[in-house]
Every structure is written in C-alpha cells, then in structure tokens.
Design an enzyme around this catalytic site. Structure first.
Site, mmCIF file in Angstrom:
data_model
loop_
_atom_site.group_PDB
_atom_site.id
_atom_site.type_symbol
_atom_site.label_atom_id
_atom_site.label_comp_id
_atom_site.label_asym_id
_atom_site.label_seq_id
_atom_site.Cartn_x
_atom_site.Cartn_y
_atom_site.Cartn_z
ATOM 1 N N LYS A 32 0.851 -1.196 0.000
ATOM 2 C CA LYS A 32 0.000 0.000 0.000
ATOM 3 C C LYS A 32 0.884 1.243 0.000
ATOM 4 C CE LYS A 32 -2.478 1.645 3.665
ATOM 5 N NZ LYS A 32 -2.352 3.102 3.680
ATOM 6 N N ASP A 59 -3.517 4.420 -1.692
ATOM 7 C CA ASP A 59 -4.472 4.843 -0.655
ATOM 8 C C ASP A 59 -4.362 6.353 -0.446
ATOM 9 O OD1 ASP A 59 -6.240 4.777 1.493
ATOM 10 O OD2 ASP A 59 -4.715 4.135 2.930
ATOM 11 N N LYS A 61 -7.102 8.436 -0.472
ATOM 12 C CA LYS A 61 -8.297 8.906 0.270
ATOM 13 C C LYS A 61 -8.789 10.267 -0.215
ATOM 14 C CE LYS A 61 -6.879 6.634 4.594
ATOM 15 N NZ LYS A 61 -5.461 6.379 4.338
ATOM 16 N N ASP A 64 -13.051 15.744 -1.871
ATOM 17 C CA ASP A 64 -13.138 17.097 -2.457
ATOM 18 C C ASP A 64 -14.454 17.204 -3.224
ATOM 19 O OD1 ASP A 64 -12.357 19.681 -3.501
ATOM 20 O OD2 ASP A 64 -10.278 19.052 -3.265
ATOM 21 N N THR A 123 -10.474 4.088 10.844
ATOM 22 C CA THR A 123 -10.386 3.138 11.961
ATOM 23 C C THR A 123 -9.754 3.766 13.219
ATOM 24 O OG1 THR A 123 -8.298 2.348 11.033
ATOM 25 C CG2 THR A 123 -10.276 1.099 10.484
ATOM 26 N N ARG A 215 2.222 -1.409 11.113
ATOM 27 C CA ARG A 215 3.242 -1.349 12.164
ATOM 28 C C ARG A 215 3.502 -2.654 12.902
ATOM 29 N NH1 ARG A 215 0.667 4.111 14.330
ATOM 30 N NH2 ARG A 215 -1.076 3.058 13.297
HETATM 31 O O1 LIG Z 1 -9.646 3.708 8.045
HETATM 32 C C1 LIG Z 1 -8.448 3.564 7.702
HETATM 33 C C2 LIG Z 1 -8.020 3.734 6.404
HETATM 34 C C3 LIG Z 1 -6.709 3.529 6.094
HETATM 35 N N1 LIG Z 1 -5.810 3.182 7.050
HETATM 36 C C4 LIG Z 1 -4.406 2.966 6.636
HETATM 37 O O2 LIG Z 1 -4.035 1.622 6.915
HETATM 38 C C5 LIG Z 1 -2.721 1.563 7.442
HETATM 39 C C6 LIG Z 1 -2.752 0.941 8.816
HETATM 40 O O3 LIG Z 1 -1.464 0.880 9.331
HETATM 41 P P1 LIG Z 1 -1.145 0.298 10.770
HETATM 42 O O4 LIG Z 1 0.299 0.595 10.966
HETATM 43 O O5 LIG Z 1 -1.444 -1.179 10.708
HETATM 44 O O6 LIG Z 1 -2.008 0.990 11.771
HETATM 45 C C7 LIG Z 1 -2.177 2.984 7.420
HETATM 46 O O7 LIG Z 1 -1.411 3.136 6.250
HETATM 47 C C8 LIG Z 1 -3.410 3.869 7.344
HETATM 48 O O8 LIG Z 1 -3.181 5.030 6.585
HETATM 49 C C9 LIG Z 1 -6.220 3.015 8.335
HETATM 50 O O9 LIG Z 1 -5.429 2.695 9.250
HETATM 51 N N2 LIG Z 1 -7.554 3.198 8.623
#
Ligand SMILES: O=c1ccn([C@@H]2O[C@H](COP(=O)(O)O)[C@@H](O)[C@H]2O)c(=O)[nH]1
Length: 248
Positions: A32, A59, A61, A64, A123, A215
C-alpha cells in the site's frame, strides 16, 4: 483467502526506506502506498513496485468536490494500480463522478482500471469521537454501514472498514462487494492510534477480503519474523493441516 490478501503499507518518508522495506519482505505481494510516501516521492515508487510484479493499493483517500475528485481519480487510474480510495463522505455526486473517472483515466492510459473503494469511517475514530467531536448523531456501526451502502449504490467496487464492522457490512453488501480492513492487530501488537481493532483471524472470520497490517510488521525489530508469525497464526486458525488458509 491466501497470504496474498495481506496488504502491507509502505508508511515511510522516502524512496530509500520504501525500497529497503520491500527488499526485506520479498514474501509480501501486495503493498500500500499512502499519503506520506506518495506526497514525498510521487509516482516513482509505483513504477518500482510494478517492475517487481507487486500489486499496489494507492491509498490517497480523495475528499473534495466532484469535479476535483474526478480529475484526481482519472490521474490515479492512469498509473495502473489495483486499488484506489476515496471517502464515502464525498457524497453521491462525487462518488459517481469518481467511478466514471477511473474508467476514463485507465482507458486513456491503456491500463486496467483500479477497484475503487470508499473509506466508511477511519479506523482511528472511536464511538466517542464520532458522537462528541464529529457530532454525528447515529451509532457508529450504523454510520459505517450507511457509508458502505452509499458507495455501493454509487457504483464503487468496495469499502474500507474496521474489522469490527466488517461482518455487518458483508451481510448487507453481499459477497461481490470488496471489503478491506485496516486496524488489524495481532494480540501481541500495540494498538497505537487504531481504535476499532480485531486480530487477523477474527477479521478474516468476520468476512474481510483483504487485511491491511502495517506497524505490527513494519515497526517490528525483525519485520520478516512478524510477517511469519501473522501468517502462521492465520494458517493455524484456518487450516490446521498446514496448507494455505482457504480461498474466499
Ligand atoms: O480507516 C483507515 C483507512 C486507512 N488506514 C491505513 O491503513 C494503514 C494501517 O497501518 P497500521 O500501521 O497497521 O495501523 C495505514 O497506512 C493507514 O493510513 C487506516 O489505518 N484506517
């Protein structure tokens, strides 16, 4: 589902760090690229990933007015990526404009259009924040569901949702609607800023097509061992015979 349905984010500041991570995890087939890396390096990373036969989730997002979102989607679709995000809260006009724009952009570039998927609710937002900061007066799972249904009605291919809502979205949106879950955390990993997590096994069991796991893998002292631990846990849950867990 297979290990190919785990997407790892390249949330790093520059091209060198991104390439180092891709080299460290050759077993990852789906990467991603998000706001940090794309803003700092532009599309170069996409070419590098494609030259290594990796699948790409871009990603960005988008959020606009319809005309601007459509322009951005046309441009993004020309890169030949596999998944692209925009926010459901853009509203129906922008969502519809975006679905047409990805077709146009991809056709003009002679490439396959990306699956366009909508962010339902980040999230990192808790029930409390939805009510008291964003002042949205409906229950969180219902809000996420309504945002997914809006995306589906507008012709999008799927949605991004937390693992805590994926079961309900799967039930309402059906099996052809792609559901991608970030906010996934193995029991042994820190939650960080993620507010609505479940484990990888729970997310798959609830109906996710893809898991985005960052992470817990990328910030681990040995990312390759963290990847192995996660895929082993999934395999143990879904296929104790030792083969890959079942194809959904
Ligand atoms: O609602 C959302 C949309 C996108 N993300 C993205 O996913 C990864 C999650 O990374 P972690 O390190 O596992 O937390 C990150 O790139 C976010 O931009 C999201 O977390 N929630």
């Amino acid at each position: 589902m297979t290990n190919h349905q785990i997407i790892v984010p390249l949330d790093v500041p520059d091209l060198g760090s991104a390439i180092a991570l891709v080299d460290k995890l050759p077993q990852v087939t789906f990467w991603k690229v998000g706001l940090e890396l794309f803003t700092s390096t532009g599309p170069t990373i996409l070419e590098i990933l494609k030259s290594r036969q990796k699948r790409i989730f871009l990603d960005l997002k988008f959020h606009d007015i319809p005309n601007t979102v459509a322009g951005a989607c046309r441009a993004a679709a020309s890169y030949g990526v596999d998944l692209l995000t925009i926010h459901s809260t853009n509203g129906k006009d922008a969502l519809k404009a975006a679905t047409e724009a990805v077709q146009v952009g991809a056709e003009k570039a002679g490439t396959k259009p990306p699956k366009l998927i909508a962010i339902t609710l980040l999230t990192s937002i808790s029930t409390r924040q939805l009510a008291f900061e964003l002042k949205i007066p409906i229950e969180l799972p219902e809000f996420a569901l309504q945002m997914a249904l809006l995306a589906q009605e507008s012709g999008l291919d799927g949605a991004v949702c937390s693992p805590q809502e994926v079961g309900q979205l799967r039930e309402s949106c059906g099996n052809d609607f792609l559901l991608v879950c970030p906010g996934v955390r193995p029991t042994w990993a820190e939650k960080g800023d993620q507010k609505r997590s479940l484990t990888p096994s729970q997310a798959i069991k609830a109906g996710a097509d893809y898991l985005v796991i960052g992470r817990p893998i990328t910030a681990a002292p040995q990312p390759e061992l963290a990847w192995q631990k996660i895929t082993e846990e999934l395999n143990e849950t879904y296929n104790p015979t030792g083969n890959e867990f079942p194809v959904s």
